[in-house]
Scaffold this motif. Structure first.
Motif, mmCIF file in Angstrom:
data_model
loop_
_atom_site.group_PDB
_atom_site.id
_atom_site.type_symbol
_atom_site.label_atom_id
_atom_site.label_comp_id
_atom_site.label_asym_id
_atom_site.label_seq_id
_atom_site.Cartn_x
_atom_site.Cartn_y
_atom_site.Cartn_z
ATOM 1 N N GLY A 152 0.801 -1.220 0.000
ATOM 2 C CA GLY A 152 0.000 0.000 0.000
ATOM 3 C C GLY A 152 0.832 1.268 0.000
ATOM 4 O O GLY A 152 0.410 2.299 -0.499
ATOM 5 N N LYS A 153 2.033 1.184 0.539
ATOM 6 C CA LYS A 153 2.809 2.395 0.761
ATOM 7 C C LYS A 153 3.758 2.657 -0.405
ATOM 8 O O LYS A 153 4.568 1.801 -0.742
ATOM 9 C CB LYS A 153 3.631 2.168 2.037
ATOM 10 N N PRO A 154 3.667 3.846 -1.039
ATOM 11 C CA PRO A 154 4.619 4.124 -2.119
ATOM 12 C C PRO A 154 6.049 4.168 -1.603
ATOM 13 O O PRO A 154 6.281 4.482 -0.434
ATOM 14 C CB PRO A 154 4.206 5.496 -2.640
ATOM 15 N N LYS A 155 6.990 3.823 -2.460
ATOM 16 C CA LYS A 155 8.378 3.767 -2.004
ATOM 17 C C LYS A 155 9.181 4.919 -2.592
ATOM 18 O O LYS A 155 9.030 5.271 -3.760
ATOM 19 C CB LYS A 155 8.997 2.411 -2.358
ATOM 20 N N GLY A 156 10.056 5.470 -1.771
ATOM 21 C CA GLY A 156 10.899 6.588 -2.198
ATOM 22 C C GLY A 156 12.153 6.043 -2.856
ATOM 23 O O GLY A 156 13.056 5.547 -2.197
ATOM 24 N N ILE A 157 12.197 6.131 -4.185
ATOM 25 C CA ILE A 157 13.361 5.619 -4.914
ATOM 26 C C ILE A 157 14.491 6.646 -4.783
ATOM 27 O O ILE A 157 14.309 7.822 -5.095
ATOM 28 C CB ILE A 157 13.013 5.399 -6.410
ATOM 29 N N VAL A 158 15.636 6.180 -4.317
ATOM 30 C CA VAL A 158 16.761 7.074 -4.053
ATOM 31 C C VAL A 158 17.756 7.018 -5.219
ATOM 32 O O VAL A 158 18.191 5.934 -5.606
ATOM 33 C CB VAL A 158 17.479 6.653 -2.748
ATOM 34 N N HIS A 159 18.091 8.188 -5.762
ATOM 35 C CA HIS A 159 19.079 8.255 -6.841
ATOM 36 C C HIS A 159 20.343 8.996 -6.412
ATOM 37 O O HIS A 159 20.297 9.891 -5.575
ATOM 38 C CB HIS A 159 18.466 8.891 -8.095
ATOM 39 N N SER A 160 21.436 8.600 -7.037
ATOM 40 C CA SER A 160 22.740 9.173 -6.716
ATOM 41 C C SER A 160 22.957 10.454 -7.526
ATOM 42 O O SER A 160 22.104 10.862 -8.316
ATOM 43 C CB SER A 160 23.825 8.179 -7.088
ATOM 44 N N THR A 161 24.121 11.065 -7.362
ATOM 45 C CA THR A 161 24.444 12.276 -8.111
ATOM 46 C C THR A 161 25.270 11.938 -9.364
ATOM 47 O O THR A 161 24.824 12.182 -10.485
ATOM 48 C CB THR A 161 25.214 13.259 -7.203
ATOM 49 N N GLY A 162 26.456 11.357 -9.175
ATOM 50 C CA GLY A 162 27.363 11.125 -10.306
ATOM 51 C C GLY A 162 26.823 10.100 -11.282
ATOM 52 O O GLY A 162 26.729 10.354 -12.489
ATOM 53 N N GLY A 163 26.462 8.936 -10.785
ATOM 54 C CA GLY A 163 25.975 7.863 -11.645
ATOM 55 C C GLY A 163 24.700 8.268 -12.363
ATOM 56 O O GLY A 163 24.538 8.007 -13.564
ATOM 57 N N TYR A 164 23.803 8.938 -11.644
ATOM 58 C CA TYR A 164 22.559 9.376 -12.278
ATOM 59 C C TYR A 164 22.861 10.340 -13.422
ATOM 60 O O TYR A 164 22.309 10.221 -14.523
ATOM 61 C CB TYR A 164 21.611 10.022 -11.253
ATOM 62 N N ALA A 165 23.763 11.291 -13.156
ATOM 63 C CA ALA A 165 24.096 12.283 -14.189
ATOM 64 C C ALA A 165 24.652 11.579 -15.434
ATOM 65 O O ALA A 165 24.262 11.899 -16.566
ATOM 66 C CB ALA A 165 25.108 13.288 -13.649
ATOM 67 N N VAL A 166 25.525 10.611 -15.229
ATOM 68 C CA VAL A 166 26.139 9.911 -16.359
ATOM 69 C C VAL A 166 25.062 9.149 -17.154
ATOM 70 O O VAL A 166 25.016 9.210 -18.387
ATOM 71 C CB VAL A 166 27.262 8.958 -15.878
ATOM 72 N N GLY A 167 24.170 8.467 -16.451
ATOM 73 C CA GLY A 167 23.108 7.702 -17.125
ATOM 74 C C GLY A 167 22.175 8.605 -17.917
ATOM 75 O O GLY A 167 21.858 8.332 -19.078
ATOM 76 N N ALA A 168 21.739 9.694 -17.293
ATOM 77 C CA ALA A 168 20.789 10.595 -17.957
ATOM 78 C C ALA A 168 21.450 11.233 -19.186
ATOM 79 O O ALA A 168 20.846 11.331 -20.258
ATOM 80 C CB ALA A 168 20.300 11.670 -16.990
ATOM 81 N N TYR A 169 22.689 11.639 -19.024
ATOM 82 C CA TYR A 169 23.416 12.296 -20.117
ATOM 83 C C TYR A 169 23.634 11.336 -21.291
ATOM 84 O O TYR A 169 23.294 11.627 -22.443
ATOM 85 C CB TYR A 169 24.763 12.807 -19.585
ATOM 86 N N SER A 170 24.211 10.177 -20.975
ATOM 87 C CA SER A 170 24.625 9.249 -22.011
ATOM 88 C C SER A 170 23.429 8.734 -22.823
ATOM 89 O O SER A 170 23.463 8.694 -24.057
ATOM 90 C CB SER A 170 25.389 8.120 -21.326
ATOM 91 N N THR A 171 22.347 8.374 -22.135
ATOM 92 C CA THR A 171 21.188 7.833 -22.853
ATOM 93 C C THR A 171 20.508 8.906 -23.685
ATOM 94 O O THR A 171 20.021 8.644 -24.779
ATOM 95 C CB THR A 171 20.170 7.234 -21.868
ATOM 96 N N ASN A 172 20.484 10.131 -23.158
ATOM 97 C CA ASN A 172 19.848 11.202 -23.918
ATOM 98 C C ASN A 172 20.570 11.436 -25.237
ATOM 99 O O ASN A 172 19.957 11.591 -26.291
ATOM 100 C CB ASN A 172 19.870 12.487 -23.097
ATOM 101 N N LYS A 173 21.884 11.420 -25.146
ATOM 102 C CA LYS A 173 22.720 11.670 -26.316
ATOM 103 C C LYS A 173 22.550 10.542 -27.343
ATOM 104 O O LYS A 173 22.356 10.785 -28.523
ATOM 105 C CB LYS A 173 24.169 11.731 -25.806
ATOM 106 N N TYR A 174 22.586 9.291 -26.878
ATOM 107 C CA TYR A 174 22.542 8.159 -27.803
ATOM 108 C C TYR A 174 21.148 7.875 -28.355
ATOM 109 O O TYR A 174 20.992 7.660 -29.547
ATOM 110 C CB TYR A 174 23.069 6.886 -27.120
#
Ligand code: WTA
Length: 655
Positions: free
Chosen positions: A275-297
């Motif tokens: 029943g309870k939604p979960k707070g998904i925790v994201h990092s700073t460096g790894g998240y930035a790399v993933g968002a950047y790289s996938t957007n570009k490709y």
């Protein structure tokens, strides 16, 4: 997944149509050949390291990956700031005066903000947050419509190391309060309202109702969006502040905090099987790399592109492909406040033609609605600026894929179907538009650097037939934990097979070329119009109503939304089942969760089908809701219950 469930996908596997990338597209594409796949396969850490090097780090990492299953740390000890990478990094380049965001309000107002201007606004707002006592590691809830200020708020938090918790503006005050309380947010950023189908969504009113129950909240910042509305607002002295008043005279100099790669950048709540939604925790460096790289490709971004991702910032797609990914790439993004059918059903096509959008990313539920509205709406506009189309959020049926390809892309634009999740942070499975042969119904191969496969329940690889999607190696933008509940993280994602293999909760099949077909969730999570909702959340909202004794919620296939919500409800002794109660129950769910959770059908029944040990048999309820032959009923305590229920459901809803 039952054989019946997968039979429609067997038909899909027969799908023969295939589309090679247009030669001209490949010639100019960011990725023109399969080198990147090879590189990632040969040296997977080296591959990610090269991607990371394209961003600006204050100090380099000592180790690319530190993996102690089921936890992984990326770019260990590296120091970085994502807001700096989205803004400052572009200021010494010709991008300085390029549009970062072109924003269109539903009322037709248009604003354009350049990288330099956005940088200054973000710095100023960072200082406003600091003035209110927000420090590194503090939680800031953002409950806003799609405004430029929503991006400014996110980037300002990231700049000073505060952790944002964006809550979709369609959620109710109760849902907002739940997300504020679970994260213990200190500040809430909201707006007096936003336009949606010509009406004002009163977000500040909702915030007032929510924060009554949120002891952690010290300040509420309110963006003025709706002319003339402010006199209706309650602005509480000391607690509430107008955004524009805080900004007035505030310094625009605010150096970006040098954050650790593993510092938390944001929490985003999503639904799970409880029943309870979960707070998904994201990092700073790894998240930035993933968002950047996938957007570009995946989106093949070039300097002159205008990228429109129609997602709301309240969802992960809005984080990674409206705000962070495109700005990390130095792209121009189009942001839209309102509904796709206001004032007319051609609003999107009107905007694409007007702003010369070149890359367009939306959800299958929207595409199916466009199909239903009629070909004449896109046909009336010049869509020749488009060169690439994307889809996300749920499986796209080949019919919708072909319609999108033909009517929007005019047969010229590749369609990339991207599979990923709130937890994965960025795209995991997708075609690369200059390289992959597209097959409607298939999301494509795993992205370079992503080790995806299909396993059976026991963990054996499934080469033919359907199984469970699995990711065998960590990736930079992966979830780090569930906020305040690491055990739930381990339990949910890393205990299906072993503690090294991530279990996303989706079923999948693969073709001989390694393309994945995503079959949908295998757990109690529904996907309604591309939004994830747990059946338990809706059940909890229903039993919260005084008349309800018990509730069971299932999904049924829906032409536009993909899935619709069907609830089976039994009432307490003296309650009367009538039409008024049905709409009251629907409204109750909307009130508790938000309009996205409104049940399509509710059937009131004296009994729910249960096993002898008292477990509700949801599988049978799904059969009933989808008008299928009933699966095995031998374990039922009272087999007559389902026959009655089916007759009743068919009479009411004509399944
Ligand atoms: C589903 C949205 C099929 C899937 C980015 C996943 C998809 C859930 C696709 C995550 C796709 C997302 N094809 N199914 N291209 N994209 N899904 O967290 O069931 O809101 O587990 O993230 O959406 O939803 P979420």
């Amino acid at each position: 997944m039952s054989a019946q469930d997968t039979s429609m996908f067997d038909d899909l596997l027969q799908e023969k149509r295939a589309f090679d990338p247009p030669e001209e597209f490949t010639r100019n594409a960011v990725v023109r050949n399969d080198e990147c796949y090879k590189r990632a396969q040969e040296d997977y850490e080296g591959y990610w390291e090269d991607e990371a090097k394209e961003l600006k780090w204050f100090s380099p990492w000592k180790k690319v990956l530190d993996w102690s299953p089921p936890h992984a740390r990326w770019f260990v000890d590296g120091k970085i700031n994502i807001s700096f990478n989205c803004l400052d990094r572009h200021l010494n380049t010709p991008r300085r005066n390029k549009a970062a965001i072109i924003w269109e309000g539903e009322d037709g107002e248009v604003k354009t903000i350049t990288y330099l201007q956005l940088f200054r606004e973000v710095c100023k707002f960072s200082n406003c947050l600091k003035k209110l006592g927000v420090r590194k590691g503090d939680i800031v809830a953002i409950y806003m419509p799609m405004l430029v200020e929503s991006a400014i708020a996110m980037l300002a938090c990231a700049r000073i190391g505060a952790i944002h918790n964006v809550v979709f503006g369609g959620f109710s005050p109760d849902s907002l309060a739940e997300r504020i309380n679970d994260s213990k947010a200190k500040v809430v950023i909201t707006a007096d309202g936003g336009w949606r189908r010509g009406r004002v969504l009163g977000l500040k009113h909702n915030t007032d109702r929510a924060v009554e129950h949120c002891p952690s909240v010290e300040h509420v910042i309110n963006v003025k969006r709706i002319p003339g509305e402010s006199y209706l607002l309650n602005m509480e002295d000391g607690r509430d502040h107008w955004y524009h008043q805080l900004m007035y005279g505030t310094s625009d100099s605010c150096p970006a905090e040098e954050l650790d790669s593993e510092d938390i950048s944001f929490i985003l709540y999503t639904s799970g099987t409880t029943g309870k939604p979960k707070g998904i925790v994201h990092s700073t460096g790894g998240y930035a790399v993933g968002a950047y790289s996938t957007n570009k490709y995946v989106f093949d971004l070039k300097e002159e592109d205008i990228f429109w991702c129609t997602a709301d910032v309240g969802w992960i797609t809005g984080h990674s492909y409206v705000v962070y990914g495109p700005l990390l790439c130095g792209a121009t993004i189009l942001m839209y406040e309102g509904a796709p059918d206001f004032p007319e059903k051609d609003r999107f096509w009107n905007m694409i033609a007007h702003h010369k959008v070149s890359v367009f990313y939306t959800a299958p539920t929207a595409i199916r609605a466009f199909m239903k509205w009629g070909d004449e709406y896109p046909a009336g506009h010049d869509l020749s600026s488009l060169r690439l189309l994307g889809s996300v959020g749920e499986p796209i049926n080949p019919e919708a894929w072909i319609w999108y390809y033909t009517n929007i892309g005019k047969g010229r634009c590749p369609v990339v179907d991207t599979w990923w999740q709130t937890e994965t942070g960025s795209i995991m499975i997708s075609a690369l538009p200059g390289v992959t042969t597209l097959k409607p119904g298939f999301a494509g191969p795993a992205m370079p650097g992503i080790d995806a496969t299909v396993l059976d329940e026991k963990g054996n690889e499934v080469v033919q037939g359907s199984g469970l999607l699995a990711i065998r190696k960590p990736w930079p933008s992966m979830i780090r934990t569930i906020w305040g509940d690491d055990e739930r993280y381990v339990q949910t994602y890393f205990s299906k097979w072993d503690n090294r293999t991530y279990f996303p909760g989706d079923g999948a099949k693969r073709d001989a070329a390694g393309n994945f077909m995503i079959l949908g969730r295998v757990d109690d999570v529904l996907n309604v119009a591309g939004h994830r909702i747990g059946t338990m959340e809706i059940e909890s909202a229903l039993v919260d109503h005084p008349a309800v004794a018990e509730a069971a919620v299932v999904g049924k296939a829906h032409e536009i939304k993909g899935q619709a919500i069907v609830a089976f409800v039994s009432l307490k002794g003296s309650s009367k089942a009538d039409i008024a109660l049905l709409s009251e129950l629907k409204e109750h769910v909307v009130e508790k969760i938000g309009a996205l959770a409104r049940p399509e059908d509710i059937l009131i029944t004296p009994d729910l089908p249960k096993t002898r040990s008292g477990k509700i048999m949801r599988r049978l309820l799904r059969d009933i809701a989808e008008g299928r032959a009933l699966s095995d009923v031998t374990t039922l305590a009272d087999p007559d219950v389902v026959a009655d229920l089916r007759a009743e459901y068919e009479e009411n809803y004509g399944a």
